[in-house]
Scaffold this motif. Structure first.
Motif, PDB file in Angstrom:
ATOM      1  N   ASP A 208       0.903  -1.133  -0.024  1.00 41.56           N
ATOM      2  CA  ASP A 208       0.015   0.077  -0.065  1.00 41.56           C
ATOM      3  C   ASP A 208       0.837   1.289  -0.035  1.00 41.56           C
ATOM      4  O   ASP A 208       1.906   1.383   0.885  1.00 41.56           O
ATOM      5  CB  ASP A 208      -0.951   0.069   1.300  1.00 41.56           C
ATOM      6  CG  ASP A 208      -2.036   0.963   1.058  1.00 41.56           C
ATOM      7  OD1 ASP A 208      -1.776   2.047   0.643  1.00 41.56           O
ATOM      8  OD2 ASP A 208      -3.139   0.747   1.587  1.00 41.56           O
TER       9      ASP A 208
ATOM     10  N   ASN B 133       0.467   3.863   1.124  1.00 45.37           N
ATOM     11  CA  ASN B 133       0.033   4.745   2.188  1.00 45.37           C
ATOM     12  C   ASN B 133       0.900   4.211   3.367  1.00 45.37           C
ATOM     13  O   ASN B 133       1.233   5.162   4.072  1.00 45.37           O
ATOM     14  CB  ASN B 133      -1.361   4.695   2.663  1.00 45.37           C
ATOM     15  CG  ASN B 133      -2.552   5.412   1.768  1.00 45.37           C
ATOM     16  OD1 ASN B 133      -1.901   6.666   1.568  1.00 45.37           O
ATOM     17  ND2 ASN B 133      -3.721   5.012   2.033  1.00 45.37           N
ATOM     18  N   ASP B 134       1.460   2.969   3.119  1.00 47.67           N
ATOM     19  CA  ASP B 134       2.376   2.465   4.098  1.00 47.67           C
ATOM     20  C   ASP B 134       4.021   2.887   4.071  1.00 47.67           C
ATOM     21  O   ASP B 134       4.708   2.611   5.042  1.00 47.67           O
ATOM     22  CB  ASP B 134       2.234   1.123   4.313  1.00 47.67           C
ATOM     23  CG  ASP B 134       1.176   0.531   4.738  1.00 47.67           C
ATOM     24  OD1 ASP B 134       0.298   1.211   5.487  1.00 47.67           O
ATOM     25  OD2 ASP B 134       0.592  -0.721   4.229  1.00 47.67           O
TER      26      ASP B 134
ATOM     27  N   VAL C 253       8.795   0.484   4.971  1.00 45.69           N
ATOM     28  CA  VAL C 253       7.325   0.640   5.498  1.00 45.69           C
ATOM     29  C   VAL C 253       7.423   0.280   7.104  1.00 45.69           C
ATOM     30  O   VAL C 253       8.692  -0.211   7.542  1.00 45.69           O
ATOM     31  CB  VAL C 253       6.338  -0.505   5.116  1.00 45.69           C
ATOM     32  CG1 VAL C 253       6.354  -0.295   3.252  1.00 45.69           C
ATOM     33  CG2 VAL C 253       6.809  -1.808   5.145  1.00 45.69           C
ATOM     34  N   PRO C 254       6.490   0.663   7.783  1.00 46.04           N
ATOM     35  CA  PRO C 254       6.682   0.631   9.420  1.00 46.04           C
ATOM     36  C   PRO C 254       7.136  -0.804   9.716  1.00 46.04           C
ATOM     37  O   PRO C 254       6.620  -1.879   9.398  1.00 46.04           O
ATOM     38  CB  PRO C 254       5.222   0.915   9.776  1.00 46.04           C
ATOM     39  CG  PRO C 254       4.681   1.724   8.715  1.00 46.04           C
ATOM     40  CD  PRO C 254       5.297   1.184   7.574  1.00 46.04           C
TER      41      PRO C 254
ATOM     42  N   LYS D  77       4.463  11.715   5.470  1.00 44.30           N
ATOM     43  CA  LYS D  77       5.274  11.001   6.501  1.00 44.30           C
ATOM     44  C   LYS D  77       6.088  11.768   7.344  1.00 44.30           C
ATOM     45  O   LYS D  77       6.828  11.292   8.472  1.00 44.30           O
ATOM     46  CB  LYS D  77       5.744   9.577   6.134  1.00 44.30           C
ATOM     47  CG  LYS D  77       4.647   8.709   5.469  1.00 44.30           C
ATOM     48  CD  LYS D  77       3.747   8.302   6.500  1.00 44.30           C
ATOM     49  CE  LYS D  77       2.774   7.287   5.817  1.00 44.30           C
ATOM     50  NZ  LYS D  77       2.116   7.551   4.682  1.00 44.30           N
TER      51      LYS D  77
END
Length: 236
Positions: free
Chosen positions: A149, A151-152, A167-168, A203
């Motif tokens: 994604d 958004n990640d 990503v996280p 972010k």
């Protein structure tokens, strides 16, 4: 690197003791297989033309041809870990996209880190950028097609011919240049801030002294990208 086979490596050093010590270290690590040894870069060039390897452990100062000169003439470069007694070649070495730069005498633990980095990059060869849509991208990771994604995504960084996507709590190495990612990712949602970094604008936690901070990671902003970043922040 063939699937399920250990990476093949070549040791190149004009010092016999150095070759022996490196071989003993690598045999203890056991995640790579030693395909051969050469005592000079000229011999190594011939070997690599006949039998390409995955990882090259390469000394720099050798008679006839230096390790850096060898890298410059190789049409297909293995992932290279330099092993040298001199620190002064580091800048030139990393311009040639070497994986790591080990200064002799290096420790066993330091070699392990270098090998792990090279093996991770080798696995990245099997991870390809497949498709980017407005909301997600697909990467092919060996036999698995994985959806990420957008958004990640926190930031992306260049790793030679590869890119690491963060990503996280995780990151992926993909066989794609940062330039290609920049062209295909939606702008200004993702913005280049340095020749080695693309960040997700939403972010950003904060910016101080033209260093972007995302999830406690400091990412430099180079002068050539500074104005573009500031324009996209829409400062009040």
């Amino acid at each position: 690197m063939k699937e399920d086979l250990p990476p093949q490596c070549l040791i190149v050093d004009d010092n016999r003791v150095a070759r022996l010590m490196l071989r003993q270290f690598l045999e203890k690590i056991a995640v790579v297989q030693i395909a051969g040894e050469c005592e000079d870069a000229i011999s190594a060039r011939k070997v690599l033309q006949e039998k390409p390897v995955d990882i090259l452990f390469l000394d720099i100062e050798m008679p006839g041809m230096s390790g850096l000169e060898l890298l410059k003439v190789l049409p297909e470069k293995p992932l290279t870990i330099l092993t040298t007694a001199k620190q002064g070649y580091a800048v030139e070495a990393f311009e040639l996209n070497v994986v790591d730069y080990l200064v002799k005498p290096f420790s066993f633990s330091r070699l392990i880190l270098a090998v792990e980095r090279a093996v991770e990059l080798l696995r990245g060869k099997d991870t390809q950028l497949s498709q980017i849509s407005p909301d997600f991208l697909f990467i092919k990771e060996r036999k698995v097609i994985r959806k990420l994604d957008l958004n990640d995504i926190l930031w992306m960084e260049a790793k030679g011919d590869y890119a690491r996507v963060h990503v996280p709590g995780k990151s992926y190495i993909i066989h794609s240049s940062l330039r290609l990612l920049e062209e295909r990712l939606p702008s200004p949602r993702f913005i280049r801030v340095h020749r080695s970094y693309i960040i997700a604008l939403d972010k950003i936690d904060y910016i101080e002294d033209m260093v972007v901070h995302i999830h406690d990671v400091a990412i430099p902003v180079s002068e050539s990208y500074r104005d573009q970043l500031l324009q996209n922040l829409h400062l009040l």
